[in-house]
Design a protein around this motif. Structure first.
Motif, PDB file in Angstrom:
ATOM      1  N   ARG A 290      33.990  37.458  47.417  1.00  0.00           N
ATOM      2  CA  ARG A 290      33.316  36.119  47.063  1.00  0.00           C
ATOM      3  C   ARG A 290      34.190  35.104  47.020  1.00  0.00           C
ATOM      4  O   ARG A 290      33.790  34.145  47.293  1.00  0.00           O
ATOM      5  CB  ARG A 290      32.426  36.223  46.177  1.00  0.00           C
ATOM      6  CG  ARG A 290      32.924  36.257  44.517  1.00  0.00           C
ATOM      7  CD  ARG A 290      31.640  36.304  43.652  1.00  0.00           C
ATOM      8  NE  ARG A 290      32.269  36.329  42.308  1.00  0.00           N
ATOM      9  CZ  ARG A 290      31.856  36.395  40.899  1.00  0.00           C
ATOM     10  NH1 ARG A 290      30.344  36.069  41.424  1.00  0.00           N
ATOM     11  NH2 ARG A 290      32.418  36.598  39.912  1.00  0.00           N
ATOM     12  N   ARG A 291      35.483  35.459  46.869  1.00  0.00           N
ATOM     13  CA  ARG A 291      36.397  34.355  46.904  1.00  0.00           C
ATOM     14  C   ARG A 291      37.439  34.637  48.199  1.00  0.00           C
ATOM     15  O   ARG A 291      37.026  35.411  49.288  1.00  0.00           O
ATOM     16  CB  ARG A 291      37.470  34.288  45.759  1.00  0.00           C
ATOM     17  CG  ARG A 291      36.298  34.019  44.514  1.00  0.00           C
ATOM     18  CD  ARG A 291      37.209  33.747  43.329  1.00  0.00           C
ATOM     19  NE  ARG A 291      36.523  33.360  41.851  1.00  0.00           N
ATOM     20  CZ  ARG A 291      35.883  33.914  41.193  1.00  0.00           C
ATOM     21  NH1 ARG A 291      36.056  35.374  41.246  1.00  0.00           N
ATOM     22  NH2 ARG A 291      35.430  33.262  40.153  1.00  0.00           N
ATOM     23  N   THR A 292      38.698  34.199  48.103  1.00  0.00           N
ATOM     24  CA  THR A 292      39.725  34.300  49.344  1.00  0.00           C
ATOM     25  C   THR A 292      40.687  35.188  48.927  1.00  0.00           C
ATOM     26  O   THR A 292      40.910  35.622  47.518  1.00  0.00           O
ATOM     27  CB  THR A 292      40.149  33.054  49.645  1.00  0.00           C
ATOM     28  OG1 THR A 292      41.246  32.641  48.670  1.00  0.00           O
ATOM     29  CG2 THR A 292      39.146  31.804  50.019  1.00  0.00           C
ATOM     30  N   ASP A 293      41.850  35.676  49.766  1.00  0.00           N
ATOM     31  CA  ASP A 293      42.779  36.395  49.344  1.00  0.00           C
ATOM     32  C   ASP A 293      43.698  35.776  48.395  1.00  0.00           C
ATOM     33  O   ASP A 293      44.368  36.495  47.528  1.00  0.00           O
ATOM     34  CB  ASP A 293      43.527  36.887  50.644  1.00  0.00           C
ATOM     35  CG  ASP A 293      43.998  35.504  51.533  1.00  0.00           C
ATOM     36  OD1 ASP A 293      43.500  34.439  51.048  1.00  0.00           O
ATOM     37  OD2 ASP A 293      44.845  35.568  52.287  1.00  0.00           O
ATOM     38  N   ARG A 294      43.601  34.581  48.151  1.00  0.00           N
ATOM     39  CA  ARG A 294      44.511  33.743  47.232  1.00  0.00           C
ATOM     40  C   ARG A 294      44.126  34.108  45.676  1.00  0.00           C
ATOM     41  O   ARG A 294      44.770  34.285  44.698  1.00  0.00           O
ATOM     42  CB  ARG A 294      44.538  32.288  47.459  1.00  0.00           C
ATOM     43  CG  ARG A 294      45.267  32.065  48.586  1.00  0.00           C
ATOM     44  CD  ARG A 294      45.430  30.480  48.606  1.00  0.00           C
ATOM     45  NE  ARG A 294      44.152  29.753  48.687  1.00  0.00           N
ATOM     46  CZ  ARG A 294      43.497  29.495  49.933  1.00  0.00           C
ATOM     47  NH1 ARG A 294      43.926  29.875  51.120  1.00  0.00           N
ATOM     48  NH2 ARG A 294      42.315  29.035  49.996  1.00  0.00           N
ATOM     49  N   ARG A 314      36.146  40.904  54.471  1.00  0.00           N
ATOM     50  CA  ARG A 314      35.223  39.777  54.494  1.00  0.00           C
ATOM     51  C   ARG A 314      35.349  38.809  53.127  1.00  0.00           C
ATOM     52  O   ARG A 314      34.754  39.128  52.239  1.00  0.00           O
ATOM     53  CB  ARG A 314      33.920  40.126  54.732  1.00  0.00           C
ATOM     54  CG  ARG A 314      33.691  40.905  56.017  1.00  0.00           C
ATOM     55  CD  ARG A 314      33.950  39.927  57.302  1.00  0.00           C
ATOM     56  NE  ARG A 314      33.139  38.806  57.482  1.00  0.00           N
ATOM     57  CZ  ARG A 314      32.052  38.853  58.099  1.00  0.00           C
ATOM     58  NH1 ARG A 314      31.683  39.789  58.971  1.00  0.00           N
ATOM     59  NH2 ARG A 314      31.193  37.909  58.115  1.00  0.00           N
ATOM     60  N   PHE A 315      35.970  37.835  53.459  1.00  0.00           N
ATOM     61  CA  PHE A 315      36.109  36.828  52.344  1.00  0.00           C
ATOM     62  C   PHE A 315      34.949  35.850  52.236  1.00  0.00           C
ATOM     63  O   PHE A 315      34.067  35.625  53.059  1.00  0.00           O
ATOM     64  CB  PHE A 315      37.659  36.143  52.234  1.00  0.00           C
ATOM     65  CG  PHE A 315      38.831  37.197  52.062  1.00  0.00           C
ATOM     66  CD1 PHE A 315      39.040  37.692  50.940  1.00  0.00           C
ATOM     67  CD2 PHE A 315      39.473  37.413  53.166  1.00  0.00           C
ATOM     68  CE1 PHE A 315      39.758  38.698  50.799  1.00  0.00           C
ATOM     69  CE2 PHE A 315      40.588  37.939  52.974  1.00  0.00           C
ATOM     70  CZ  PHE A 315      40.791  38.548  51.827  1.00  0.00           C
ATOM     71  N   LEU A 316      35.003  35.272  51.043  1.00  0.00           N
ATOM     72  CA  LEU A 316      33.906  34.052  50.701  1.00  0.00           C
ATOM     73  C   LEU A 316      32.527  34.708  51.078  1.00  0.00           C
ATOM     74  O   LEU A 316      31.672  33.944  51.825  1.00  0.00           O
ATOM     75  CB  LEU A 316      34.252  32.958  51.802  1.00  0.00           C
ATOM     76  CG  LEU A 316      35.577  32.151  51.307  1.00  0.00           C
ATOM     77  CD1 LEU A 316      35.801  31.042  52.228  1.00  0.00           C
ATOM     78  CD2 LEU A 316      35.325  31.491  49.758  1.00  0.00           C
ATOM     79  N   SER A 317      32.117  35.615  50.840  1.00  0.00           N
ATOM     80  CA  SER A 317      31.051  36.444  51.215  1.00  0.00           C
ATOM     81  C   SER A 317      30.442  37.065  49.789  1.00  0.00           C
ATOM     82  O   SER A 317      31.187  37.769  49.271  1.00  0.00           O
ATOM     83  CB  SER A 317      31.094  37.693  52.095  1.00  0.00           C
ATOM     84  OG  SER A 317      31.801  37.126  53.170  1.00  0.00           O
ATOM     85  N   ARG A 347      39.784  30.658  38.042  1.00  0.00           N
ATOM     86  CA  ARG A 347      39.701  30.663  39.464  1.00  0.00           C
ATOM     87  C   ARG A 347      38.614  29.688  39.963  1.00  0.00           C
ATOM     88  O   ARG A 347      37.710  29.459  39.269  1.00  0.00           O
ATOM     89  CB  ARG A 347      39.529  32.191  40.188  1.00  0.00           C
ATOM     90  CG  ARG A 347      40.773  32.992  39.662  1.00  0.00           C
ATOM     91  CD  ARG A 347      40.236  34.425  39.965  1.00  0.00           C
ATOM     92  NE  ARG A 347      39.481  35.053  39.423  1.00  0.00           N
ATOM     93  CZ  ARG A 347      38.681  36.294  39.404  1.00  0.00           C
ATOM     94  NH1 ARG A 347      39.121  36.987  40.380  1.00  0.00           N
ATOM     95  NH2 ARG A 347      37.602  36.401  38.629  1.00  0.00           N
ATOM     96  N   PRO A 348      38.664  29.271  41.359  1.00  0.00           N
ATOM     97  CA  PRO A 348      37.666  28.477  41.827  1.00  0.00           C
ATOM     98  C   PRO A 348      36.092  29.279  41.797  1.00  0.00           C
ATOM     99  O   PRO A 348      36.278  30.340  42.215  1.00  0.00           O
ATOM    100  CB  PRO A 348      37.987  28.144  43.240  1.00  0.00           C
ATOM    101  CG  PRO A 348      39.401  28.604  43.293  1.00  0.00           C
ATOM    102  CD  PRO A 348      39.662  29.651  42.216  1.00  0.00           C
ATOM    103  N   ALA A 349      35.176  28.625  41.259  1.00  0.00           N
ATOM    104  CA  ALA A 349      33.935  29.424  41.065  1.00  0.00           C
ATOM    105  C   ALA A 349      33.267  29.650  42.536  1.00  0.00           C
ATOM    106  O   ALA A 349      33.140  28.517  43.480  1.00  0.00           O
ATOM    107  CB  ALA A 349      32.771  28.496  40.330  1.00  0.00           C
TER     108      ALA A 349
END
Length: 445
Positions: A290-294, A314-317, A347-349
């Motif tokens: 649900r976040r990115t590779d970072r 598949r990021f941001l999913s 981390r970013p929510a």
């Protein structure tokens, strides 16, 4: 100690082959034997790395193994599963301009020699008359038990599973550590005089009151719980990641792997699950995060490894529901995500975007999204920190004489095998010091 596991075959054979004696000698000769040894400082158990490598270079393999055992009784496991790229090898001074020394593989070489020749530690201390109970036969518990036995204490380890080793036996894929390595380490700990009782569940087969009455100290090395629920429709068709890994190792029939496999999560366990599926001939393996590779919690080298294996991402999913057909997965419906302000994890929510649903085809869905906090803390009334058992600088819990080590106390920092081993070693030292300050039992001089 009869194994319930079998050989997983070439698909999940150890990732790196053992070094030959000549290869080990050549690699050892590359070491600069640094005086200040940044590699030793980077090792959580502070193995004297230049010393054990120097002994390999001079063909003193028994001495090399003894050097490792002096700091880490589970050196064979750690040689295989430690994130050496982030620790000792990452600190190697040759890494800046040259290839760092293959410290992990050299440590495995020395440990393999110890196993082949039975060059294991022995107990030299006189019996103290003290008895310690250790709950859990994972890396932390075995490390603590072995170190206490070396100091002359009588130690009994209680393990609810059929075999000792914890995640080393049941939760690390054979690609990284064959099960016979962890079982042999448990046998070595038994050889120090430790009694390991398997199939005994704390709270069911033996009570806390019984242990307090019989033992001078109790050590909790209970790890963490099951993978938490996602709370989405169709979750009953999702496979637990740790059970998926265990299924790849047991004799209880071959693991069923789908054609299109989705793994929910982005930690090291998720990478392991995806690797199993890919190597056992899944046509497509996709990791959904649900976040990115970072923000991934797996090590960077594990992420690189997964991509080289052909695993897709598949990021941001955000998983929203499992699409079922006759009770079986047909796909995973997700919502697209945008990242917001930092949450409690730093981390970013992840914020779902309404109306952005999409479906990824899948006939098998595995979740590897961490583990629940230890339920034992609430059962015993122990103080906790963010759900983990709280301990002081000596690993003492809020109950006098009761210690806790390993993943169950890891409120800060990342959980790892080598950190668990170091917990066990340090806790053993603290327990020994405390017991030595008390009057000796009757009949002990």
């Amino acid at each position: 100690m009869e194994s319930e596991f079998n050989d997983t075959g070439k698909a999940l054979a150890e990732q790196l082959p053992a070094l030959s004696r000549n290869e080990a000698a050549v690699e050892a000769d590359r070491c600069l034997f640094c005086y200040d040894a940044p590699c030793t400082q980077a090792c959580p158990t502070h193995i004297d790395i230049p010393r054990f490598i120097k002994k390999i270079a001079t063909n003193n393999l028994k001495g090399s193994a003894a050097t490792i055992f002096a700091s880490n009784l589970l050196g064979a496991t750690c040689a295989r599963v430690c994130p050496v790229q982030e620790l000792c090898e990452g600190a190697c001074v040759l890494g800046a301009d040259h290839k760092p020394i293959s410290i992990g593989r050299l440590q495995r070489f020395a440990m393999d020699y110890a196993r082949q020749t039975g060059s294991y530690p022995v107990v030299k201390a006189a019996p103290t008359g003290r008895k310690i109970a250790v709950i859990g036969a994972g890396p932390a518990g075995l490390s603590c038990a072995g170190e206490l036995a070396k100091l002359g204490h009588a130690v009994t380890v209680f393990e609810k599973r059929a075999l000792p080793g914890g995640l080393s036996t049941y939760g690390i894929i054979a690609l990284r550590e064959p099960v016979d390595v962890s079982l042999e380490e448990a046998r070595m700990i038994e050889g120090l005089g430790v009694e390991i009782k398997t199939g005994v569940e704390f709270g069911a087969d033996v009570s806390f009151a019984e242990l307090q009455a019989e033992f001078d100290s109790v050590v909790l090395s209970v790890g963490l719980g099951r993978t938490p629920e996602l709370g989405i429709p169709g979750e009953e068709a999702i496979i637990d990641g740790l059970e998926f890994i265990e299924g790849s190792k047991t004799k209880q029939g071959s693991l069923k792997v789908g054609r299109q496999v989705i793994v929910i999560g982005a930690g090291n366990t998720a990478v392991d699950c995806a690797t199993i599926a890919k190597r056992l001939k899944a046509e497509r393996v996709t990791m959904v995060y649900r976040r990115t590779d970072r923000e991934m919690t797996c090590y960077e080298h594990e992420y690189d490894f997964a991509r080289k294996e052909g695993i897709e991402f598949r990021f941001l999913s955000q998983p929203w529901r499992v699409v079922l057909e006759r009770g079986q997965p047909k796909g995973l419906e997700c919502l697209r995500v945008e990242l917001g302000a930092l949450d409690a994890s730093g981390r970013p929510a992840p914020l779902t975007i309404r109306g952005s649903e999409f479906v990824l085809e899948a006939d098998q869905v595995v979740k590897a999204v961490g583990q629940n906090k230890p339920g034992l803390a609430q059962l015993l009334g122990l103080k906790t920190t963010r759900g983990f058992i709280s301990v002081d600088e000596n690993f003492m819990s809020s109950i006098d004489g009761v210690y806790a080590i390993g993943d169950c106390i890891r409120a800060q920092g990342s959980a790892s095998t080598v950190m668990a081993v170091q917990d066990g070693k340090l806790a053993a030292e603290a327990i020994h010091k405390r017991l030595a300050a008390q009057p000796a039992p009757a009949g002990v001089r």
